[in-house]
Each structure stands twice: as C-alpha cells, then as structure tokens.
Design a protein around this motif. Structure first.
Motif, PDB file in Angstrom:
ATOM      1  N   ILE A  31       0.828  -1.212   0.000  1.00  0.00           N
ATOM      2  CA  ILE A  31       0.000   0.000   0.000  1.00  0.00           C
ATOM      3  C   ILE A  31       0.855   1.252   0.000  1.00  0.00           C
ATOM      4  CG2 ILE A  31      -1.806   1.276   1.239  1.00  0.00           C
ATOM      5  CD1 ILE A  31      -2.443  -1.482   2.625  1.00  0.00           C
ATOM      6  N   ALA A  32       1.818   1.302   0.928  1.00  0.00           N
ATOM      7  CA  ALA A  32       2.612   2.521   1.084  1.00  0.00           C
ATOM      8  C   ALA A  32       3.969   2.185   1.695  1.00  0.00           C
ATOM      9  CB  ALA A  32       1.854   3.513   1.969  1.00  0.00           C
ATOM     10  N   PRO A  33       4.941   1.932   0.862  1.00  0.00           N
ATOM     11  CA  PRO A  33       6.268   1.551   1.366  1.00  0.00           C
ATOM     12  C   PRO A  33       6.848   2.570   2.344  1.00  0.00           C
ATOM     13  CG  PRO A  33       6.155   1.369  -1.034  1.00  0.00           C
ATOM     14  CD  PRO A  33       4.890   2.014  -0.604  1.00  0.00           C
ATOM     15  N   ALA A  34       6.389   3.800   2.216  1.00  0.00           N
ATOM     16  CA  ALA A  34       6.913   4.842   3.100  1.00  0.00           C
ATOM     17  C   ALA A  34       6.637   4.548   4.571  1.00  0.00           C
ATOM     18  CB  ALA A  34       6.309   6.192   2.725  1.00  0.00           C
ATOM     19  N   TYR A  35       5.618   3.667   4.829  1.00  0.00           N
ATOM     20  CA  TYR A  35       5.265   3.374   6.229  1.00  0.00           C
ATOM     21  C   TYR A  35       6.089   2.245   6.839  1.00  0.00           C
ATOM     22  CZ  TYR A  35       1.291   6.533   6.072  1.00  0.00           C
ATOM     23  OH  TYR A  35       0.515   7.646   6.000  1.00  0.00           O
ATOM     24  N   LEU A  36       6.874   1.551   6.004  1.00  0.00           N
ATOM     25  CA  LEU A  36       7.643   0.413   6.520  1.00  0.00           C
ATOM     26  C   LEU A  36       8.542   0.786   7.691  1.00  0.00           C
ATOM     27  CD1 LEU A  36       8.549  -1.717   3.377  1.00  0.00           C
ATOM     28  CD2 LEU A  36       7.272  -2.438   5.399  1.00  0.00           C
ATOM     29  N   PRO A  37       9.217   1.947   7.649  1.00  0.00           N
ATOM     30  CA  PRO A  37      10.070   2.299   8.796  1.00  0.00           C
ATOM     31  C   PRO A  37       9.299   2.368  10.114  1.00  0.00           C
ATOM     32  CG  PRO A  37      10.513   3.758   6.935  1.00  0.00           C
ATOM     33  CD  PRO A  37       9.317   2.937   6.570  1.00  0.00           C
ATOM     34  N   LEU A  38       7.978   2.617  10.052  1.00  0.00           N
ATOM     35  CA  LEU A  38       7.195   2.706  11.283  1.00  0.00           C
ATOM     36  C   LEU A  38       7.108   1.353  11.976  1.00  0.00           C
ATOM     37  CD1 LEU A  38       4.206   4.973  10.153  1.00  0.00           C
ATOM     38  CD2 LEU A  38       6.417   5.634  11.124  1.00  0.00           C
ATOM     39  N   ILE A  39       7.021   0.292  11.186  1.00  0.00           N
ATOM     40  CA  ILE A  39       6.983  -1.051  11.777  1.00  0.00           C
ATOM     41  C   ILE A  39       8.338  -1.391  12.371  1.00  0.00           C
ATOM     42  CG2 ILE A  39       6.754  -3.513  11.304  1.00  0.00           C
ATOM     43  CD1 ILE A  39       4.696  -2.992   9.304  1.00  0.00           C
ATOM     44  N   ASP A  40       9.386  -1.141  11.592  1.00  0.00           N
ATOM     45  CA  ASP A  40      10.733  -1.496  12.050  1.00  0.00           C
ATOM     46  C   ASP A  40      11.136  -0.708  13.280  1.00  0.00           C
ATOM     47  OD1 ASP A  40      10.897  -3.155   9.923  1.00  0.00           O
ATOM     48  OD2 ASP A  40      11.962  -1.739   8.619  1.00  0.00           O
ATOM     49  N   ALA A  41      10.505   0.459  13.467  1.00  0.00           N
ATOM     50  CA  ALA A  41      10.973   1.353  14.519  1.00  0.00           C
ATOM     51  C   ALA A  41      10.556   0.900  15.917  1.00  0.00           C
ATOM     52  CB  ALA A  41      10.461   2.768  14.269  1.00  0.00           C
ATOM     53  N   ALA A  42       9.597  -0.048  16.040  1.00  0.00           N
ATOM     54  CA  ALA A  42       9.152  -0.437  17.379  1.00  0.00           C
ATOM     55  C   ALA A  42      10.281  -1.033  18.198  1.00  0.00           C
ATOM     56  CB  ALA A  42       8.002  -1.442  17.264  1.00  0.00           C
ATOM     57  N   GLY A  43      10.420  -0.592  19.454  1.00  0.00           N
ATOM     58  CA  GLY A  43      11.457  -1.150  20.316  1.00  0.00           C
ATOM     59  C   GLY A  43      11.946  -0.131  21.327  1.00  0.00           C
ATOM     60  N   PRO A  44      13.152  -0.359  21.886  1.00  0.00           N
ATOM     61  CA  PRO A  44      13.711   0.577  22.869  1.00  0.00           C
ATOM     62  C   PRO A  44      13.663   2.008  22.330  1.00  0.00           C
ATOM     63  CG  PRO A  44      15.057  -1.382  22.751  1.00  0.00           C
ATOM     64  CD  PRO A  44      14.032  -1.508  21.666  1.00  0.00           C
ATOM     65  N   PHE A  45      13.342   2.949  23.232  1.00  0.00           N
ATOM     66  CA  PHE A  45      12.968   4.282  22.815  1.00  0.00           C
ATOM     67  C   PHE A  45      14.015   5.001  21.955  1.00  0.00           C
ATOM     68  CE2 PHE A  45      12.240   8.827  23.283  1.00  0.00           C
ATOM     69  CZ  PHE A  45      10.883   8.922  23.019  1.00  0.00           C
ATOM     70  N   ASP A  46      15.246   5.081  22.439  1.00  0.00           N
ATOM     71  CA  ASP A  46      16.242   5.903  21.740  1.00  0.00           C
ATOM     72  C   ASP A  46      16.525   5.380  20.340  1.00  0.00           C
ATOM     73  OD1 ASP A  46      16.417   7.629  23.879  1.00  0.00           O
ATOM     74  OD2 ASP A  46      18.114   6.569  24.798  1.00  0.00           O
ATOM     75  N   ALA A  47      16.673   4.054  20.234  1.00  0.00           N
ATOM     76  CA  ALA A  47      16.945   3.465  18.932  1.00  0.00           C
ATOM     77  C   ALA A  47      15.757   3.650  17.988  1.00  0.00           C
ATOM     78  CB  ALA A  47      17.275   1.975  19.090  1.00  0.00           C
ATOM     79  N   ALA A  48      14.546   3.460  18.515  1.00  0.00           N
ATOM     80  CA  ALA A  48      13.348   3.616  17.685  1.00  0.00           C
ATOM     81  C   ALA A  48      13.228   5.050  17.192  1.00  0.00           C
ATOM     82  CB  ALA A  48      12.109   3.208  18.486  1.00  0.00           C
ATOM     83  N   LEU A  49      13.508   5.977  18.102  1.00  0.00           N
ATOM     84  CA  LEU A  49      13.407   7.386  17.730  1.00  0.00           C
ATOM     85  C   LEU A  49      14.430   7.714  16.641  1.00  0.00           C
ATOM     86  CD1 LEU A  49      11.736   9.879  18.855  1.00  0.00           C
ATOM     87  CD2 LEU A  49      13.865  10.549  19.985  1.00  0.00           C
ATOM     88  N   ALA A  50      15.644   7.204  16.797  1.00  0.00           N
ATOM     89  CA  ALA A  50      16.705   7.467  15.810  1.00  0.00           C
ATOM     90  C   ALA A  50      16.315   6.902  14.445  1.00  0.00           C
ATOM     91  CB  ALA A  50      18.021   6.868  16.299  1.00  0.00           C
ATOM     92  N   LEU A  89       7.937  13.596  16.953  1.00  0.00           N
ATOM     93  CA  LEU A  89       9.156  12.998  17.515  1.00  0.00           C
ATOM     94  C   LEU A  89       9.852  13.973  18.468  1.00  0.00           C
ATOM     95  CD1 LEU A  89      10.578  11.087  14.403  1.00  0.00           C
ATOM     96  CD2 LEU A  89       9.093  10.259  16.256  1.00  0.00           C
ATOM     97  N   ASP A  90       9.832  15.261  18.120  1.00  0.00           N
ATOM     98  CA  ASP A  90      10.414  16.249  19.034  1.00  0.00           C
ATOM     99  C   ASP A  90       9.666  16.245  20.367  1.00  0.00           C
ATOM    100  OD1 ASP A  90      12.174  16.920  17.051  1.00  0.00           O
ATOM    101  OD2 ASP A  90      11.153  18.795  16.476  1.00  0.00           O
ATOM    102  N   GLY A  91       8.340  16.158  20.301  1.00  0.00           N
ATOM    103  CA  GLY A  91       7.517  16.117  21.512  1.00  0.00           C
ATOM    104  C   GLY A  91       7.837  14.893  22.352  1.00  0.00           C
ATOM    105  N   LEU A  92       7.874  13.730  21.699  1.00  0.00           N
ATOM    106  CA  LEU A  92       8.202  12.496  22.417  1.00  0.00           C
ATOM    107  C   LEU A  92       9.567  12.586  23.076  1.00  0.00           C
ATOM    108  CD1 LEU A  92       7.180   9.434  20.209  1.00  0.00           C
ATOM    109  CD2 LEU A  92       6.334  10.069  22.472  1.00  0.00           C
ATOM    110  N   ALA A  93      10.537  13.141  22.328  1.00  0.00           N
ATOM    111  CA  ALA A  93      11.901  13.244  22.859  1.00  0.00           C
ATOM    112  C   ALA A  93      11.914  14.120  24.108  1.00  0.00           C
ATOM    113  CB  ALA A  93      12.838  13.796  21.789  1.00  0.00           C
ATOM    114  N   ALA A  94      11.141  15.204  24.088  1.00  0.00           N
ATOM    115  CA  ALA A  94      11.105  16.105  25.243  1.00  0.00           C
ATOM    116  C   ALA A  94      10.471  15.422  26.449  1.00  0.00           C
ATOM    117  CB  ALA A  94      10.326  17.372  24.895  1.00  0.00           C
ATOM    118  N   ILE A  95       9.400  14.651  26.209  1.00  0.00           N
ATOM    119  CA  ILE A  95       8.747  13.930  27.316  1.00  0.00           C
ATOM    120  C   ILE A  95       9.708  12.897  27.893  1.00  0.00           C
ATOM    121  CG2 ILE A  95       6.869  12.341  27.902  1.00  0.00           C
ATOM    122  CD1 ILE A  95       5.256  13.778  25.617  1.00  0.00           C
ATOM    123  N   ALA A  96      10.348  12.140  26.999  1.00  0.00           N
ATOM    124  CA  ALA A  96      11.267  11.092  27.444  1.00  0.00           C
ATOM    125  C   ALA A  96      12.411  11.680  28.243  1.00  0.00           C
ATOM    126  CB  ALA A  96      11.808  10.331  26.229  1.00  0.00           C
ATOM    127  N   ALA A  97      12.941  12.816  27.794  1.00  0.00           N
ATOM    128  CA  ALA A  97      14.098  13.423  28.463  1.00  0.00           C
ATOM    129  C   ALA A  97      13.750  13.875  29.875  1.00  0.00           C
ATOM    130  CB  ALA A  97      14.607  14.601  27.637  1.00  0.00           C
TER     131      ALA A  97
END
Lengths: 363, 363
Positions: free
Chosen positions: B195-214, B229-237
């Motif tokens: 459907i949309a290859p652009a979304y594949l990174p979203l599946i791969d990204a699940a996991g430990p926070f810092d690595a997923a965010l990167a 992502l900026d919002g999530l990073a600020a909450i996590a920090a």
C-alpha cells in the motif's frame, strides 16, 4: 443538557471530593487503631445470595441485571453490611472470633426517601462479629464516636433503642404482638393500654437518657428489661460527656433486624441521621447464627451540612520553573501548580502563593 | 455455597483491602501535590449521556437498568474518564484552564478480557483539560510515574505510541487508510509495502525508545512526524532514568480515541499493563472540542502481583484494661485490640505485642 444527572445522583466537585475522601480516611484510620481491618466486597453479587442477607426493603431496592457470563441475575449492593456478614460466614468463617472488620464503599438504591434523597452514596462502617455483649457494643459505639470526632464532627448525640423489647418482655400473646407494635410505633397510648397496660411506661420513657432510664427502672417489668437497662447504662457510662444521649425504648423503624440494641447517631447542624448501628445476627450455612454488633456511617449528609473543607494552599510555579525546583517545594509539603503556557496565571489556578525569587509569596 | 461470587468479582480481605486503600491514598496524594483535585461522579448516569462520551466498546460493556424514578435507562459507569470529561464540559466549563482533576472509584463491566479478568475494579486517574501540548503531556506522565513510585512500584516502563500518525502523515488516500491500519496493526510488512512503502520504517521502529526514535528520525517522513518525535523526545528526556522507555509508533489497540500521544505503563513483576493514558478531546455542548491529556491506573493488577501489604503491628489489651490506657497507646501510634472476654487471646487476634506491666511486649 448532557450534564444532567438522574434524581438522587450527583457529582462531587473540588474541593468537596477531597474533603469527603479526607473524612473517610480519618474514620477508617480511627477504626483501624482499634484493630478493625478493611474488607472490600464487590459492587455486585448473585442476587439470590445477596438478597438472602438483606432486609426485605433493601432487597427490593437493589438494581438487578442479567449477567451475560453466568446467565444469572446479579444485584448491585444497596448496603454493605450484608456482604460483610457473608464474608464473616464463609471465607472468614474459621478466623478466630471476635472478628473486627471495617469497610467503605459505594451503594446504589433504586428509590430514595424524603430524609435520604441520595440514591448513590458512600457507606462506611465497622462490624464486630462473634459477640453482642455489652463490652462488644461499648467498643463499637466508642469507635463510631471516635471516628466521627476524628472527622471533625461536634455536638454528637446518640439515640438508643431496644428493638426486641416487646418480644423479650413476652407478656402479650404472639397473635397480638403485631397490633401492639403498631400502637407503640405510633406512640398510641390508648391503643397500647387496650392491649397491654404494662407497656405504657415504655412510651412515656422516651427522652433524655438518664431520666428515661430511671423511669424504666421504676416500672414494674422484671428480668429481660433489667438486664437490657444494665447494659445500656454501662454503654452510656463509657461515652464521653460531650455526647448527648437519649433513649426511645420502643423505636423500631429501620431496626427490624437488630436484636437487643439499636442506636442512631446525629450531629449538631445535620438535619438527618448520620449513622446507625446495633446488635444483630450473622447467618451461617446450615442455619447456625452468630451474634454481631456494628455501625454504618453516611458521608453525604455530613458533607451536605457544610462541613468545611480544608483551605487550599497552592504554590504557583511560573512558566519555565525547573521540575526539580517544584519537586523540592512539594517535598516541603506544598501543592505546586505549574504554568504550562506563558499565559497561565496564579489566581486562575486558585493559587494562594507564587514562587518568587525568595520563595513562596502570597498572591 | 452462599459465599460464591460471579466470575470477575471478588472480595478483598484483610490485610489486602487496607493495602489497596493505602496504595490509592498515596497515588491520589501524589497527584494532589501537583494541583490535581478530586472529582467524584456518581456510579450511574443516564445511559444516553454517558454512552455519548464512551468508546463504543465500553458503552456496550456497561450494565444498564431502567430507573423507576425517571423511567429512563441508566448505565453503571464502565470507565470514569468519560464522566470527568462531562464534568469539565458542563459544570466546570467556565473554570479557568488548564483544569487539573483526579478521581478514584469503582467501575463495572459486563465482559472481561483474558488480560483483564476482573469485571468490577477500581480506576484511579488524573486528567488535565484544556491543553494537549508537550508540556501538558510531560506533566501528566510525570504525575503517573510519581504516583506509582509513591505506591511502592519499581521497575516501571512506559511504552509510547503515536495513535494518529497514519492519518497525520497523510500520504495514503482516505479509502485505503483502513487497509493500511490493519496491515500496521498486524505488523504485516508485505501488506504495508503493497500500500505505502513509506510506512515500513514505522513497523521497524518499534522497540527501545532511543533506537526507535533514531530510526524514525532517519526515515524520510517530513513535518507531522518530526513535530511528534520532538515532543516524544522532550517527554522522554524529562523522565527519571529509572523508567524504561519503549516506542511502538503504530500501536493503536485501545488508543482509538487518543490523538497524537498514547502510552501504556508496566511494572516489573506485573504481567499486565497497570495503567495507560494519552492526549484526547473533550466534547462540549454544541460540538466544540477541547484538548486534554490524562492517565488511568488500575489498583487490582498491582496488588494481584503481590505488592507486599505493610506488616501488622497490633497491641493486645488484656481483659479489663481501662479504656483510657488503650487510648494512650493509640495516641502513640499503636493499633490496640481489646480483649472483650476473659478468653480472648493475643495470638488469635494476630497481635504482635501484648500490653504488660512495663508496656508492650512481643508475643
């Protein structure tokens, strides 16, 4: 009108919900200090099991629904005492006696009364299971008084009654008991005189405790009355002088399930009863009966009467205040309210203080 | 078997009921220190009004009954968040924003899930109404963490998700969104690629926070993703290092009503989620929408995991101990358990101490 609630249901808003929670904590803490530990039965049970332990009027008043899992009818509890009795008779049947239990939770009733217009309310109470002696009743009344005083109530009064007195005196044939009880309930002196003149002193005796007790002692009833009066006198003597005591020996309304002792609790400034209790019987499987004594308190009338919530003391953290600074003030006992936008302000957030350069400043 | 309860309902007995009450007090006290004040909505409301504010699945799960007073259908709440939204939109509509509210109470559900077998449970939570910014979410997550740590939980982990991400990215035509979401929910990489290859990174990204965010930052998505992502990073920090963070950007199960942020809370040793929250919208009369962020915690799974109740420390008062002596020991912080008959004994009453001539002695 999405905000409209059914008659008898209401929201408790700030700061009254916190005040109610504090009140309840203090009551339960008072009971805990006497060894009463909490039980927390579920909001709903099988209707048949719950109904068997409820007064008939309460059972009719319970919300019922068919459980899709068991395909049986469940009932929402209209009263928690019945559930505590069930626990004492089943899961805690082998626990040593006396068993001291407390509880606090929501109850739901289909109908309201003029005196008690709420249909959803919180019930808080204590039950002592295994004894209904004078010593046991004295402890339970003391815990009720201490719990209410800990919650900040003053001007407490307790109205004692002797629910099974008419049966216990036994001078009227069983087939006339009903008529006699109706006459006594209506304080109908002529009616009582027509059935059993010996009961007339019971009507006259209602009133301030010492005088009522003296009038009853002077009446010509023998054994059953004497032992009950000695018990009442011992309970009354153990209560602090700040509590006003009255005695209405034939009052039975709402005490149909109590045995030798019942009592209602009132507080200055609260127009309705704030609690009640007495001695009763817990039914065990197989028909065995166990004596018990307890009381229930209702948080709602007390709060409705305007028991003052504690003052708010809130410290506003200007926008950008570091989290660790706010944490430090919380450790010192402050409620901190953080500005989350540059436009947030202290007065809108009901803050009494603002964090300035030298610490909290009054607003 | 009068002690049998319906599936999904249970009694909490001593000492667990007191432990649960203490846990709840600590959670609410933590929130109170951040300025969250309690509201206490009623157990039941008009079904139509409550249902309009519930997720469809929750509305189906509510116990309903016909109210004899209004002749209308009422529903027992399966969730308290919806009621807090109603209060914010009606009785507290004119209260300054942000509005910080907390709550604790019983909820009832007709059906259970394998993960959550209880049908009657206590829900405790906080809602911040009027904002759904990063600052607001950061405060709410901080309150949740502090409340759970105050309750004694350790090894907390938070799993973040971005519930509206698929819609927000907007690269898929609306008619294919449903298929894409199903593929993402099933972590079906082939389906997503079709459907949309652009979304594949979203599946791969699940996991430990810092690595997923990167990994997400490295993907080629533009604006909408970057701000989230900026919002999530600020909450996590802002969270303490003791909290483990993970990110599953496409997890939507149970977050259907959340907007840009959702999170689930887990604790070491507890097999199920102990709380969840996120940003959402409060509906006002007339259709206006107001942003909000909040969380709910469940006391039951925490206690079921064996959170240790505090040790009992009970002082037995031998038969005949004067009441004022017992009162004196209570003032010193003891729980006193009075002998009410000469036969009562300390060990049966689970007393750790007996009052001897020189004060408390261990039993």
């Amino acid at each position: 009108m999405t905000g409209l609630l059914p008659e008898g249901f209401h929201d408790r808003l700030p700061p009254y919900a916190d005040a109610a929670a504090r009140l309840e904590r203090r009551m339960l803490d008072s009971a805990f200090a006497y060894g009463y530990e909490q039980v927390d039965p579920p909001l709903a049970e099988f209707e048949a099991a719950l109904g068997a332990r409820l007064k008939a009027a309460n059972a009719r008043d319970a919300v019922r629904f068919v459980d899709p899992v068991s395909q049986r009818t469940l009932a929402i509890r209209p009263d928690i005492t019945a559930q505590v009795g069930r626990i004492a008779a089943t899961r805690m049947a082998h626990h040593p006696r006396p068993l001291r239990l407390s509880y606090a939770g929501q109850v739901l009733r289909l109908s309201a009364s003029q005196l008690r217009p709420e249909r959803a309310m919180r019930q808080i109470g204590c039950e002592l299971i295994g004894l209904d002696s004078v010593e046991a009743a004295r402890e339970v009344v003391a815990v009720a008084v201490e719990a209410l005083e800990a919650a900040g109530l003053t001007g407490l009064s307790i109205d004692f009654t002797l629910p099974d007195l008419v049966e216990a005196l036994g001078v009227v044939p069983p087939e006339r008991l009903r008529t006699l009880r109706d006459a006594l309930d209506g304080k109908d002196a002529a009616g009582v005189a027509a059935i059993a003149p010996a009961y007339l002193p019971l009507i006259d005796a209602a009133g301030p405790f010492d005088a009522a007790l003296a009038r009853l002692r002077a009446s010509d009833h023998a054994g059953p009355l004497a032992s009950r009066l000695d018990g009442l006198a011992a309970i009354a003597a153990s209560l602090p002088a700040s509590v006003t005591l009255t005695l209405d020996p034939t009052e039975r309304h709402g005490f149909e399930y109590q045995s030798w002792l019942g009592f209602s609790i009132f507080a200055a400034g609260v127009p309705v009863e704030i609690g009640r209790g007495g001695t009763y019987t817990v039914m065990h499987d197989g028909g065995a009966e166990e004596p018990a004594v307890g009381f229930s308190l209702y948080a709602d009338p007390v709060l409705a009467a305007g028991l003052a919530p504690a003052g708010r003391r809130r410290l506003f953290m200007p926008y950008g205040t570091p989290a660790d600074i706010a944490a430090q003030w919380r450790r010192e006992g402050w409620v901190t309210v953080a500005a989350l936008t540059p436009d947030d302000n202290a007065s809108a957030q009901l803050c009494t203080h603002v964090l300035g350069t030298d610490g909290p400043e009054t607003t």
